[in-house]
Design an enzyme around this catalytic site. Structure first.
Site, PDB file in Angstrom:
ATOM      1  N   PHE A   1      19.469 -28.990  -2.347  1.00 45.59           N
ATOM      2  CA  PHE A   1      19.401 -30.334  -1.788  1.00 45.59           C
ATOM      3  C   PHE A   1      17.996 -30.600  -1.233  1.00 45.59           C
ATOM      4  O   PHE A   1      17.462 -29.807  -0.464  1.00 45.59           O
ATOM      5  CB  PHE A   1      20.443 -30.507  -0.672  1.00 45.59           C
ATOM      6  CG  PHE A   1      20.371 -31.856  -0.020  1.00 45.59           C
ATOM      7  CD1 PHE A   1      20.667 -33.006  -0.755  1.00 45.59           C
ATOM      8  CD2 PHE A   1      19.984 -31.999   1.296  1.00 45.59           C
ATOM      9  CE1 PHE A   1      20.577 -34.267  -0.164  1.00 45.59           C
ATOM     10  CE2 PHE A   1      19.900 -33.256   1.882  1.00 45.59           C
ATOM     11  CZ  PHE A   1      20.196 -34.387   1.150  1.00 45.59           C
ATOM     12  N   GLN A   2      17.420 -31.703  -1.636  1.00 51.54           N
ATOM     13  CA  GLN A   2      16.058 -32.105  -1.244  1.00 51.54           C
ATOM     14  C   GLN A   2      15.016 -31.038  -1.577  1.00 51.54           C
ATOM     15  O   GLN A   2      14.011 -30.902  -0.883  1.00 51.54           O
ATOM     16  CB  GLN A   2      16.001 -32.489   0.246  1.00 51.54           C
ATOM     17  CG  GLN A   2      16.798 -33.772   0.516  1.00 51.54           C
ATOM     18  CD  GLN A   2      16.534 -34.380   1.875  1.00 51.54           C
ATOM     19  OE1 GLN A   2      16.228 -33.681   2.826  1.00 51.54           O
ATOM     20  NE2 GLN A   2      16.666 -35.699   1.967  1.00 51.54           N
TER      21      GLN A   2
ATOM     22  N   GLU B   1       6.885 -42.142   4.667  1.00 46.45           N
ATOM     23  CA  GLU B   1       5.888 -41.073   4.671  1.00 46.45           C
ATOM     24  C   GLU B   1       4.535 -41.515   4.111  1.00 46.45           C
ATOM     25  O   GLU B   1       3.493 -41.006   4.509  1.00 46.45           O
ATOM     26  CB  GLU B   1       6.400 -39.851   3.904  1.00 46.45           C
ATOM     27  CG  GLU B   1       7.526 -39.104   4.619  1.00 46.45           C
ATOM     28  CD  GLU B   1       8.911 -39.660   4.324  1.00 46.45           C
ATOM     29  OE1 GLU B   1       9.011 -40.733   3.700  1.00 46.45           O
ATOM     30  OE2 GLU B   1       9.901 -39.020   4.735  1.00 46.45           O
TER      31      GLU B   1
ATOM     32  N   MET C   1      -6.587 -60.795  -7.236  1.00 47.08           N
ATOM     33  CA  MET C   1      -7.582 -60.148  -8.095  1.00 47.08           C
ATOM     34  C   MET C   1      -7.095 -60.078  -9.537  1.00 47.08           C
ATOM     35  O   MET C   1      -7.863 -60.310 -10.470  1.00 47.08           O
ATOM     36  CB  MET C   1      -7.914 -58.744  -7.567  1.00 47.08           C
ATOM     37  CG  MET C   1      -9.077 -58.087  -8.276  1.00 47.08           C
ATOM     38  SD  MET C   1     -10.581 -59.075  -8.220  1.00 47.08           S
ATOM     39  CE  MET C   1     -11.372 -58.433  -6.743  1.00 47.08           C
TER      40      MET C   1
ATOM     41  N   LYS D   1      12.063 -23.364   5.208  1.00 45.45           N
ATOM     42  CA  LYS D   1      12.765 -23.491   6.488  1.00 45.45           C
ATOM     43  C   LYS D   1      12.921 -22.135   7.173  1.00 45.45           C
ATOM     44  O   LYS D   1      12.780 -22.027   8.390  1.00 45.45           O
ATOM     45  CB  LYS D   1      14.129 -24.148   6.247  1.00 45.45           C
ATOM     46  CG  LYS D   1      14.722 -24.763   7.499  1.00 45.45           C
ATOM     47  CD  LYS D   1      15.917 -25.660   7.172  1.00 45.45           C
ATOM     48  CE  LYS D   1      16.519 -26.238   8.438  1.00 45.45           C
ATOM     49  NZ  LYS D   1      17.664 -27.126   8.141  1.00 45.45           N
TER      50      LYS D   1
END
Lengths: 200, 581
Positions: free
Chosen positions: B132-133, B70, B496, B182
């Protein structure tokens, strides 16, 4: 003119939409700079549907101004003002719970309460709750006194403040609702007071 | 129970039979199409499945690019937004899908990139139950979004989406996140067509322009002997390149850029005197402390630009043009604040300023430029012996692309070298992570950049460290068939950090020695052609092969291990204390 670098108490008034999550969006602007919020109150305002935050912090004017602008830039914030204690009328409310038997036995307690302008809110056999409203020094002073008489609980509310010089938000909101706002509502006080803020 | 909830009608349902009933997910997709969206970068998952289910039927109108992580979706959306000027759109699921967006959101927030992220969320009745999630996406993303909102009812979707686009792209742009439970995606609601948003009462994206400040600014500019313009991404974001050019050309004022401002006027423009800041050019840094009027346009005085603030341009009167009132006086005190969209304020200013040429003053910049060339640039871009340098690779690339390519850079030494030496003839050609300094940005951003500018050559310049942070996006390149040229400048170090350890930490090279896989073989495993080179004699041909190749190509260039980027303003020093070596 007082130094902008000197820390003092500022009362920040934030007019906002009433929206879930906005409190946290506002709070993190302070915590991000590690500024301690001394007091925070949210309430309805003089205008229906518009909320009003009263936030007190102890900081320099320079920092407060930057914070105010970052607050005002949040989508659901309409307007932000900051004022010194001299610019506002402010009050805090305090509640004190003390054992009834002790205060009943001590006549001096009653005198003290009169002196501090306290009112009894609840009187029960076992305890009594007093209330005072005032400035921090006043509510704090009574705590010190009541400690001697078995103070059980103490709580003080956040500060609420009215800005002396404000005309309220009714007309401002009308301007905000216009697609093409007039100058009074359109902008920043800083711009209007350019001479004071930006020195050539 | 869930099923039943999901099928319940929206509370604000109208009973009239004439109004069309659509699922929340369909309302969302219709809204995206109405906003002119054609490309979405995303990754499906449990809580966003109804939206993906609806997307199945919209594939002819909405192109969905399946990323491999993502974070890649956010950077791709940023790249897309930066080259196209449109809003980048991201889909992700709840929980880990949403938390993986954070880096990209933070990057877009600090670099003012317009982006709308849609995340799925667990059913509304499960919020707060550690389902969940489930994660508290709204609170996690609050500090890194311009605005966010949780939708729990399908009837809200159209209006919230319209607000999201309005907020993301107006004023100072930024990322917006909408979290949709949802049930709201599944629920039916009345759909009366999509209404774009052009006004939110509590939101004033562009300040009213005050003529008195424009007049004051013009007076200062007209009296100035040594005026100096600093320009940033605000010029690009305001689509004000022409207005900016007209202003600079009329006044004859030398102009230097922040890295996100690069390309607002072409690199070769005679008044473009180079880059500002820590690894910027010599003249612009030193002369910041000699100018008498400093005109900052669409830039925010980042600490990497200003160095030590109490020794920054103290002699100068500062005019600051910015659309965001919170930027005025934030870091550098403005004497004249010109609040507003520079697309509008610049022409007003141009009318009032006198035509001028500051030849002597401009010559000073050119003298510093010659000194810088002799002392550091020449050896960097034209080395005659030894190992390849990053500068010569970029220089050779310029000659082959003619400055017409989109250059996407990651973060680190190669980024500074690319920004310093790449030639930009066009605006929106320099895509890099400026404020946040996100390693791993370039590869996914290049994918998005190409979708945003399909007719341009897109070259991603990446270090060996940063490439390994998001190399899974090679899979996205493979699957989408997009044409991105990947150039890894491999110095076998986290360069760097190594440079700082060399200069400021007694060469104690603490964990900067990084090994790499066989990048060419890795690319091959994704069916992407490539080559690895380390010799000067191979460079030109290898670059040509890369650019001429049909489709994506990976070129790994082995460069000298311990090279430093100079000039450099060491941290805590004034811009005038810039070091050439």
């Amino acid at each position: 003119m007082e130094s902008k670098l000197e820390k003092k108490e500022f009362n920040i008034t934030v007019y906002t939409e009433n929206q879930v999550g906005l409190l946290s969006r506002i709070a993190i602007i302070f915590s991000r700079r590690k500024l301690n919020i001394e007091s925070l109150n949210t309430s309805p305002s003089e205008v229906e549907s518009i909320h009003r935050f009263n936030i007190v912090i102890n900081e320099t004017e320079e920092v407060v101004r930057k914070v105010a602008r970052q607050l005002e830039k949040q989508v659901e914030v309409l307007k932000v003002y900051y004022n010194t204690n001299e610019d506002v009328i402010w009050q805090e409310l305090a509640l004190y719970k003390v054992p009834t038997e002790i205060i009943a036995e001590h006549v001096s307690v009653e005198r003290l309460l009169r002196e501090y302008g306290a009112r009894a809110v609840v009187i029960r056999k076992d305890y009594t709750v007093f209330e005072t409203t005032g400035h921090r020094e006043e509510t704090d002073a009574l705590v010190v006194v009541l400690q001697q008489y078995g103070l059980i609980e103490f709580v003080r509310s956040a500060r609420v403040a009215i800005i002396k010089a404000s005309d309220g938000f009714h007309t401002k909101l009308k301007q905000f609702e216009n697609r093409e706002p007039g100058e009074p509502a359109a902008e920043n006080e800083y711009l209007n007071n350019g001479d004071k803020v930006f020195t050539m | 129970m869930q099923q039943k909830d999901a099928l319940l009608m929206s509370s604000e349902e109208e009973t009239a039979t004439t109004v069309e009933q659509l699922k929340g997910s369909e309302i969302l997709l219709n809204g995206l199409i109405a906003e002119g969206v054609d490309t979405i970068f995303g990754y499906p998952g449990g809580a966003i499945m109804p939206i993906y289910d609806a997307l199945y039927d919209y594939q002819d109108q909405l192109k969905h690019i399946l990323v491999r992580h993502e974070q890649g979706a956010t950077h791709a959306a940023q790249g897309y937004a930066r080259t196209s000027g449109k809003v980048g759109v991201v889909f992700a699921t709840s929980g880990p899908g949403a938390t993986n967006l954070i880096t990209g959101l933070a990057d877009a927030q600090i670099d003012s990139t317009p982006m709308v992220c849609i995340t799925g969320q667990v059913f509304a009745h499960l919020l707060g139950t550690d389902a969940f999630q489930e994660t508290d996406v709204i609170n996690i993303t609050t500090p890194v979004t311009k605005w966010n909102y949780q939708v729990t009812d399908a009837s809200e979707i159209a209006e919230v989406l319209a607000k999201a686009f309005h907020i993301a792209k107006t004023g100072r742009p930024g990322p917006v996140l909408i979290d949709i439970t949802k049930n709201a995606q599944l629920q039916l609601a009345a759909y009366k067509g999509y209404q774009k948003c052009d006004h939110i009462r509590s939101y004033r994206p562009t300040p009213i322009i005050r003529n008195n400040y424009i007049e004051q600014a013009a007076a200062l500019i007209n009296d100035a002997k040594r005026p100096f313009v600093l320009f940033g991404q605000g010029v690009l974001l305001g689509n004000a390149e022409q207005e900016f050019k007209a202003f600079v050309e009329k006044t004859g004022i030398p102009a230097a850029w922040t890295i996100l401002g690069a390309g607002a006027i072409p690199t070769d423009h005679p008044l473009n005197v180079g880059m500002l800041g820590m690894h910027g050019n010599y003249g612009p840094n030193v002369l910041t402390n000699e100018c008498d009027v400093l005109i900052a346009i669409g830039m925010r005085f980042d600490d990497r630009v200003t160095g030590r603030l109490d020794k920054y341009a103290k002699q100068a009167k500062v005019i600051h043009l910015d659309i965001d009132p919170a930027e005025i006086d934030k870091n550098v005190k403005a004497h004249v604040p010109v609040w507003g969209d520079c697309k509008e304020t610049l022409p007003l200013l141009t009318v009032l300023v006198k035509e001028n040429k500051h030849e002597e003053w401009l010559a000073k910049f050119n003298n510093y430029s010659k000194e810088e060339f002799a002392q550091c640039i020449d050896a960097e871009i034209n080395p005659q012996s030894g190992e390849l340098t990053m500068g010569e690779v970029i220089n050779q690339l310029n000659q082959l692309t003619n400055g017409d390519a989109v250059i996407v850079t990651d973060v680190g030494q190669h980024q500074m070298v690319a920004c310093r030496y790449a030639k930009f003839n066009h605006t929106r050609s320099n895509i890099t992570s400026g404020g946040l300094g996100t390693m791993g940005f370039a590869l996914p951003a290049a994918i998005g950049a190409k979708f945003g500018a399909p007719n341009k050559t897109v070259v991603a310049v990446i270090g060996d460290g940063g490439f390994q942070m998001t190399l899974q996006e090679l899979g996205t390149i493979m699957q989408s068939g997009i044409d991105v040229k990947i150039m890894i400048l491999n110095n076998q170090f986290l360069g760097m950090v190594r440079q700082w350890q060399e200069l400021f930490h007694d060469r104690r090279y603490s964990f900067v020695d990084i090994t790499s896989p066989d990048f060419v073989a890795l690319a091959k495993s994704y069916y992407i052609d490539g080559k690895k080179i380390s010799e000067r004699t191979e460079l030109k041909d290898a670059l040509k092969t890369m650019l001429d190749h049909k489709g994506s190509y990976l070129l790994e260039v082995m460069v000298t291990k311990e090279n430093n980027v100079f000039p450099m303003v060491p941290q805590g020093c004034s811009v005038s204390e810039i070091r050439l070596k």
